[in-house]
Design a protein around this motif. Structure first.
Motif, PDB file in Angstrom:
ATOM      1  N   GLU A  72      -3.510   3.445   0.407  1.00 23.40           N
ATOM      2  CA  GLU A  72      -4.266   3.032  -0.768  1.00 23.40           C
ATOM      3  C   GLU A  72      -3.590   1.841  -1.439  1.00 23.40           C
ATOM      4  O   GLU A  72      -2.374   1.729  -1.463  1.00 23.40           O
ATOM      5  N   SER A 128      -5.507  12.025   2.481  1.00 20.56           N
ATOM      6  CA  SER A 128      -6.786  12.153   1.800  1.00 20.56           C
ATOM      7  C   SER A 128      -7.806  12.580   2.841  1.00 20.56           C
ATOM      8  O   SER A 128      -7.792  12.053   3.961  1.00 20.56           O
ATOM      9  N   ASN A 135      -9.849  -5.265  -1.690  1.00 25.05           N
ATOM     10  CA  ASN A 135      -9.471  -4.370  -2.787  1.00 25.05           C
ATOM     11  C   ASN A 135      -8.817  -5.117  -3.939  1.00 25.05           C
ATOM     12  O   ASN A 135      -9.036  -4.795  -5.100  1.00 25.05           O
ATOM     13  N   HIS A 180      -8.181   4.808   6.384  1.00 25.62           N
ATOM     14  CA  HIS A 180      -7.750   6.122   6.859  1.00 25.62           C
ATOM     15  C   HIS A 180      -7.668   6.016   8.384  1.00 25.62           C
ATOM     16  O   HIS A 180      -8.354   5.187   8.983  1.00 25.62           O
ATOM     17  N   LYS A 201      -0.651   8.332   1.665  1.00 29.11           N
ATOM     18  CA  LYS A 201      -0.996   9.658   1.176  1.00 29.11           C
ATOM     19  C   LYS A 201      -1.867  10.344   2.228  1.00 29.11           C
ATOM     20  O   LYS A 201      -2.256   9.728   3.219  1.00 29.11           O
ATOM     21  N   THR A 219      -3.788   8.201   5.018  1.00 29.06           N
ATOM     22  CA  THR A 219      -4.535   7.237   4.218  1.00 29.06           C
ATOM     23  C   THR A 219      -3.566   6.262   3.580  1.00 29.06           C
ATOM     24  O   THR A 219      -2.459   6.633   3.190  1.00 29.06           O
ATOM     25  N   THR A 241     -13.755   1.612   5.792  1.00 30.45           N
ATOM     26  CA  THR A 241     -14.943   1.535   4.933  1.00 30.45           C
ATOM     27  C   THR A 241     -16.036   0.708   5.618  1.00 30.45           C
ATOM     28  O   THR A 241     -15.748  -0.061   6.540  1.00 30.45           O
ATOM     29  N   TYR A 247      -5.113  -0.234  -4.856  1.00 29.08           N
ATOM     30  CA  TYR A 247      -6.261  -0.389  -5.753  1.00 29.08           C
ATOM     31  C   TYR A 247      -7.456   0.403  -5.207  1.00 29.08           C
ATOM     32  O   TYR A 247      -8.561  -0.093  -5.121  1.00 29.08           O
ATOM     33  N   GLY A 248      -7.183   1.628  -4.814  1.00 29.28           N
ATOM     34  CA  GLY A 248      -8.204   2.480  -4.197  1.00 29.28           C
ATOM     35  C   GLY A 248      -7.901   2.654  -2.714  1.00 29.28           C
ATOM     36  O   GLY A 248      -6.969   2.047  -2.181  1.00 29.28           O
ATOM     37  N   ASN A 249      -8.674   3.493  -2.063  1.00 24.67           N
ATOM     38  CA  ASN A 249      -8.454   3.727  -0.636  1.00 24.67           C
ATOM     39  C   ASN A 249      -8.639   2.428   0.144  1.00 24.67           C
ATOM     40  O   ASN A 249      -9.577   1.681  -0.089  1.00 24.67           O
ATOM     41  N   LEU A 250      -7.714   2.197   1.062  1.00 28.75           N
ATOM     42  CA  LEU A 250      -7.728   0.996   1.887  1.00 28.75           C
ATOM     43  C   LEU A 250      -8.283   1.343   3.268  1.00 28.75           C
ATOM     44  O   LEU A 250      -9.325   0.840   3.668  1.00 28.75           O
ATOM     45  N   ALA A 287       0.839  -1.210   0.000  1.00 29.67           N
ATOM     46  CA  ALA A 287       0.000   0.000   0.000  1.00 29.67           C
ATOM     47  C   ALA A 287       0.865   1.247   0.000  1.00 29.67           C
ATOM     48  O   ALA A 287       1.977   1.257   0.531  1.00 29.67           O
TER      49      ALA A 287
END
Length: 130
Positions: free
Chosen positions: A52, A45, A117, A59, A43, A50, A72, A54-57, A40
């Motif tokens: 990520e 966000s 993901n 936060h 970043k 955050t 999520t 393959y998309g946000n994992l 991962a």
């Protein structure tokens, strides 16, 4: 638009704003996530640390009395029973600063999100090839 809104350049920059005890917890949460999702990327966000893949994992963020963890809605649902002692919402959970952090649980949730993901990304790849 707020003029005094703080913008974080990196997770290090974000963590540095907190008192030493909270910084230590945040760094440990970060390390647990890194070890659970070694591929991962980090970043900022939504002005939160955050990860990520393959998309946000996931936060995470620090507040006055708790660490917010955002895996999520699927990450919350999959671990609903184990997260029941904690205050939470559809896609978030609050871990009180005054209590021990459930690092092992955080690790398992992150690994679940990695698998989820990857599965979604592979599904999209299969659809493109068809």
């Amino acid at each position: 638009m707020e003029k005094n809104k703080v913008t974080y350049e990196s997770i290090d920059n974000y963590i540095a704003q907190f008192p030493p005890g909270v910084q230590e917890i945040l760094q440990t949460v970060r390390k647990v996530i890194q070890e659970s999702a070694p591929d991962a990327k980090e970043k900022i966000s939504y002005q939160m640390p955050t990860f990520e893949l393959y998309g946000n994992l996931v936060h995470f963020a620090a507040y006055q009395n708790h660490i917010g963890f955002y895996p999520t809605p699927s990450g919350i649902t999959a671990f609903k029973e184990e997260l029941s002692p904690y205050k939470g919402a559809k896609g978030s959970v609050q871990f009180l600063l005054e209590k021990p952090m459930p690092y092992e649980l955080i690790s398992r949730i992150v690994k679940f999100r990695v698998a989820e993901n990857i599965e979604k990304a592979e599904g999209k790849l299969k659809k493109k090839k068809q």
